[in-house]
Every structure is written in structure tokens, then in C-alpha cells.
Write a protein that holds these residues in place. Structure first.
Motif, PDB file in Angstrom:
ATOM      1  N   VAL A   1       3.948 -24.364  52.904  1.00  0.00           N
ATOM      2  CA  VAL A   1       4.827 -23.900  53.977  1.00  0.00           C
ATOM      3  C   VAL A   1       3.948 -23.387  55.117  1.00  0.00           C
ATOM      4  O   VAL A   1       3.033 -22.591  54.887  1.00  0.00           O
ATOM      5  CB  VAL A   1       5.766 -22.769  53.485  1.00  0.00           C
ATOM      6  CG1 VAL A   1       6.622 -22.261  54.635  1.00  0.00           C
ATOM      7  CG2 VAL A   1       6.651 -23.264  52.340  1.00  0.00           C
ATOM      8  N   GLU A   2       4.208 -23.856  56.308  1.00  0.00           N
ATOM      9  CA  GLU A   2       3.417 -23.440  57.460  1.00  0.00           C
ATOM     10  C   GLU A   2       3.762 -22.002  57.846  1.00  0.00           C
ATOM     11  O   GLU A   2       4.935 -21.617  57.900  1.00  0.00           O
ATOM     12  CB  GLU A   2       3.690 -24.374  58.646  1.00  0.00           C
ATOM     13  CG  GLU A   2       2.712 -24.209  59.787  1.00  0.00           C
ATOM     14  CD  GLU A   2       2.914 -25.244  60.873  1.00  0.00           C
ATOM     15  OE1 GLU A   2       1.941 -25.592  61.552  1.00  0.00           O
ATOM     16  OE2 GLU A   2       4.064 -25.716  61.039  1.00  0.00           O
ATOM     17  N   LYS A   3       2.721 -21.199  58.086  1.00  0.00           N
ATOM     18  CA  LYS A   3       2.911 -19.810  58.487  1.00  0.00           C
ATOM     19  C   LYS A   3       2.047 -19.509  59.702  1.00  0.00           C
ATOM     20  O   LYS A   3       0.903 -19.944  59.788  1.00  0.00           O
ATOM     21  CB  LYS A   3       2.540 -18.856  57.355  1.00  0.00           C
ATOM     22  CG  LYS A   3       3.466 -18.934  56.148  1.00  0.00           C
ATOM     23  CD  LYS A   3       3.081 -17.900  55.104  1.00  0.00           C
ATOM     24  CE  LYS A   3       4.027 -17.942  53.902  1.00  0.00           C
ATOM     25  NZ  LYS A   3       3.671 -16.914  52.888  1.00  0.00           N
ATOM     26  N   GLY A   4       2.616 -18.754  60.638  1.00  0.00           N
ATOM     27  CA  GLY A   4       1.859 -18.377  61.820  1.00  0.00           C
ATOM     28  C   GLY A   4       2.766 -18.170  63.012  1.00  0.00           C
ATOM     29  O   GLY A   4       3.991 -18.046  62.881  1.00  0.00           O
ATOM     30  N   ILE A   5       2.167 -18.113  64.195  1.00  0.00           N
ATOM     31  CA  ILE A   5       2.926 -17.941  65.430  1.00  0.00           C
ATOM     32  C   ILE A   5       2.391 -18.870  66.513  1.00  0.00           C
ATOM     33  O   ILE A   5       1.229 -19.276  66.489  1.00  0.00           O
ATOM     34  CB  ILE A   5       2.883 -16.477  65.943  1.00  0.00           C
ATOM     35  CG1 ILE A   5       1.437 -16.036  66.223  1.00  0.00           C
ATOM     36  CG2 ILE A   5       3.579 -15.534  65.004  1.00  0.00           C
ATOM     37  CD1 ILE A   5       1.353 -14.692  66.914  1.00  0.00           C
ATOM     38  N   ASN A   6       3.249 -19.189  67.459  1.00  0.00           N
ATOM     39  CA  ASN A   6       2.873 -19.834  68.703  1.00  0.00           C
ATOM     40  C   ASN A   6       3.071 -18.831  69.827  1.00  0.00           C
ATOM     41  O   ASN A   6       4.076 -18.117  69.854  1.00  0.00           O
ATOM     42  CB  ASN A   6       3.735 -21.072  68.964  1.00  0.00           C
ATOM     43  CG  ASN A   6       3.530 -22.144  67.922  1.00  0.00           C
ATOM     44  OD1 ASN A   6       2.426 -22.339  67.426  1.00  0.00           O
ATOM     45  ND2 ASN A   6       4.603 -22.845  67.570  1.00  0.00           N
ATOM     46  N   THR A   7       2.125 -18.772  70.730  1.00  0.00           N
ATOM     47  CA  THR A   7       2.222 -17.806  71.822  1.00  0.00           C
ATOM     48  C   THR A   7       1.900 -18.468  73.144  1.00  0.00           C
ATOM     49  O   THR A   7       1.064 -19.373  73.214  1.00  0.00           O
ATOM     50  CB  THR A   7       1.279 -16.600  71.578  1.00  0.00           C
ATOM     51  OG1 THR A   7       1.377 -15.690  72.675  1.00  0.00           O
ATOM     52  CG2 THR A   7      -0.161 -17.048  71.423  1.00  0.00           C
ATOM     53  N   SER A   8       2.594 -18.065  74.169  1.00  0.00           N
ATOM     54  CA  SER A   8       2.300 -18.534  75.524  1.00  0.00           C
ATOM     55  C   SER A   8       2.347 -17.339  76.458  1.00  0.00           C
ATOM     56  O   SER A   8       2.968 -16.312  76.160  1.00  0.00           O
ATOM     57  CB  SER A   8       3.294 -19.612  75.968  1.00  0.00           C
ATOM     58  OG  SER A   8       4.609 -19.113  75.957  1.00  0.00           O
TER      59      SER A   8
END
Length: 209
Positions: free
Chosen positions: A80-87
Motif C-alpha cells: 500500500v502506497e504511503k506518503g504525501i504530495n505537496t505543492s
């Protein structure tokens, strides 16, 4: 909602048209960079950062920069993919330290220039761990330094080291809520974090110098 890259590109190009029209001496530049995103805790780093922006120099030493950047952080890819995307979008003061130190130099007259930048902006984070969690909206301060070497009269290549301090971040970099941590006892507290970027990029300056 994360800002649309197409909308930001249009906005930056609009700014560029205005700045070019107002600057016969070549005070307007477009910058694009790619490189490493990183955080000290939990020790993540990856070649996942890119940014682009417009820069306008009021004189040979001082200017202003508007830029947009994106980063991706992953603590787990499978199963399962875990993390964040930020801009982020930032407005920064921009200074040519080479000219600041030596007032006899002319705008972009040297092969090597050392720049510094600092300012503030608005960040948006989206958790891939909790996709239904919504967008975390964060204020930030940003600062960095950029050594640059001219390849031609208008084109330069440089490296950049930038730090970003986030205030009131509600997701950890693994995508989980900050208030799930034992030290917050389940209360909806946020935390401050630090992100760094090391990039290589190109800068193109319009107009005659």
C-alpha cells in the motif's frame, strides 16, 4: 484543491509578458529547476522536486521572484502506497550578492553570480495514505542560495539549495495525521516541519543588457 499546473503556467506567462513589456534592460527571467526533495525526520529524500517561476530585477542587485514547486514523499510503495504530495507557491525577494558585495560590477556582467532569495508563501499537502483526508493548507517561509554560471548572454545554469519551513502541518510525511501520535494524545494538533531542496536548473533572461 491543489492548484492546476496549467493555470499557474498561464499566470506566470502573463506575469512574464507584463514584466517584459516594462523591462528594456533585461530585468525579467524565467527559471526552471529539478532535483532532490528531502526531510530530516523521517530521513526521506528522492529526486522528486521540480519548480519553475518568473523573476524580475528592479536594478542590478534587487528583485522579486514568484515561483511554484512540487514535491513527493513516500515512506512505503507496496503493498500500500504511503506518503504525501505537496505543492507550493511563493513570493520572494531576490538579491544578486555578487553585485551587492562589489558595486562596480554591472548587471549580469560576470560569468559567475551568487544569488540569495527569501520570502513566504502558501503550501498544499494531500495524503495518499488517507485519500479522503482532504487538502492540508499551510503557510510557509522559504529561503535559499543559488550560485549560477552564464552559458550565453541570456542563458545560465545554476544549482540551488532551498529550505522551506511549514507551519501547522496536519500530515506526517508518511501521510498519517499528526494527532495520531502519542505525544498529542489524540487532540487535533499540528506541527512545524522543515523541507529542503537541492536542484539544478536553467535561467533565461529576456531583453538586452
Amino acid at each position: 484543491m491543489l492548484l492546476s499546473v496549467k493555470k499557474l503556467t498561464f499566470f506566470l506567462l502573463l506575469c512574464s509578458s507584463f514584466a517584459f513589456a516594462q523591462s528594456p534592460y533585461g530585468g525579467f527571467s524565467i527559471d526552471a529547476n529539478y532535483g532532490i526533495s528531502g526531510v530530516k525526520d523521517p530521513g526521506l529524500s528522492d529526486f522528486s522536486h521540480f519548480d519553475f517561476g518568473v523573476r524580475y530585477m528592479f536594478d542590478d542587485t534587487w528583485g522579486v521572484k514568484l515561483d511554484y514547486g512540487q514535491d513527493k514523499f513516500r515512506t512505503q510503495e507496496a503493498p500500500v502506497e504511503k506518503g504525501i504530495n505537496t505543492s507550493r507557491i511563493s513570493i520572494q525577494a531576490f538579491s544578486n550578492l555578487t553585485n551587492l558585495i562589489d558595486s562596480r560590477s554591472y548587471f549580469y556582467s560576470r560569468t559567475f553570480n551568487l544569488y540569495a532569495h527569501a520570502g513566504a508563501g502558501y503550501s498544499m499537502q494531500k495524503s495518499v495514505t488517507i485519500p479522503e483526508g482532504g487538502t492540508d493548507e499551510i503557510g510557509h517561509v522559504i529561503f535559499g542560495i543559488t550560485p549560477q554560471i552564464s552559458l550565453t548572454d541570456n542563458l545560465a545554469i545554476g544549482v540551488d539549495a532551498t529550505g522551506i519551513i511549514h507551519f501547522s502541518q496536519h500530515y506526517w510525511f508518511d501521510g498519517s495525521y499528526t494527532y495520531n501520535s502519542p505525544e498529542f494524545n489524540g487532540s487535533p494538533n499540528a506541527t512545524s516541519t522543515f523541507i529542503y531542496n537541492f536542484t539544478v536548473g536553467l535561467s533565461y533572461t529576456f531583453g538586452e543588457r
